[in-house]
Design a protein around this motif. Structure first.
Motif: not given
Ligand code: ATP
Length: 234
Positions: A36-41, A209-218, A220-229
């Motif tokens: 489960l990844a995501g920034h603080n908060g 508070g929203q789930k913006i992605a759910d998948g394997t590493m590879s 997620l690599r294809q997915q746009s719009g993820l936080p840069i960190r």
């Protein structure tokens, strides 16, 4: 029982106007490890507390091992859930053995397995020492042993490797592998996706508070719009 150990359906958790979780769907299978990844908060701790039944959803449903996590019936399955909070309160004047015995009594587990459990996390030689003399890594290993009491079917780890030395971190991931092989479900929140190195079957990314992605590493690599960190760690 369904093949899912944990299911969230349309779960929202609001504090006043603020939504700590916003309409989240999530399914965790037996033997699966999900990060489960995501920034603080972003809502990671809230999600874990909902699965534990410590807080209840404002909307939607959380199912834990076939029961509504908010129901009385879920108290019977809660002994099959291991939880490692971000910071564990350990009493400095108790020894390692006394600490684990205390948690075993609390969880109504036999004390007989505790010595093996302390060996498994690599602190059996320090078992008779007071926890106050332990390093951060040793305290975290003891906290992990507490979460493993009773061979839980579901393990929830909140930032388990933050600030850990490399050896403790490696041991932690070895135990995650064993747990998966035994068919336990592992959900771990992390700021350190890069160190997972194939340990997680899937990564769930939370934002506001929203789930913006759910998948394997590879995936997620294809997915746009993820936080840069997060993107730079994939
Ligand atoms: P962290 O990595 O800092 O633990 P997180 O992703 O776990 O972050 P949460 O602790 O789940 O995030 O918090 C999500 C949002 O909900 C945050 O904006 C937080 O301020 C808010 N929140 C959480 N618990 C409460 C509470 N008891 N009362 C009010 N707001 C809360």
């Amino acid at each position: 029982m369904s093949m899912y150990h944990v299911t969230l359906s349309g779960v929202t958790k609001a504090y006043g106007k603020q939504k700590a979780l916003d309409n989240v769907d999530l399914q965790l299978k037996a033997g699966e490890c999900v990060a489960l990844a995501g920034h603080n908060g972003a809502g990671k701790s809230t999600l874990i507390k909902l699965i534990l039944g410590l807080i209840h959803p404002t909307q939607g449903q959380v199912q834990l091992l076939g029961h509504d996590a908010a129901s009385r019936a879920a108290s019977q399955v809660r002994s099959q859930v291991g939880y490692l909070p971000e910071t564990v309160a350990l009493h400095p004047s108790l020894t390692g053995t006394e600490t684990l015995d205390f948690y075993a009594r609390l969880k109504k587990q036999p004390l007989s397995a505790n010595h093996a459990l302390l060996s498994r996390v690599g602190i059996s030689q320090a078992a008779k020492r007071r926890v106050g003399t332990y390093s951060k890594g040793m305290r975290q290993r003891l906290a992990l042993a507490q979460a493993l009491l009773g061979k839980p079917k579901v393990l929830l780890f909140d930032e388990p490797t933050t600030g850990l030395d490399p050896a403790s971190r490696q041991m932690f991931y070895e135990i995650v592998t064993e747990l998966r092989n035994q068919g336990s479900t592992v959900l771990l929140s992390t700021h350190a996706l890069a160190e997972l190195d194939g340990q997680a079957d899937r990564i769930v990314v939370m934002k506001n508070g929203q789930k913006i992605a759910d998948g394997t590493m590879s995936e997620l690599r294809q997915q746009s719009g993820l936080p840069i960190r997060i993107r730079i760690q994939l």
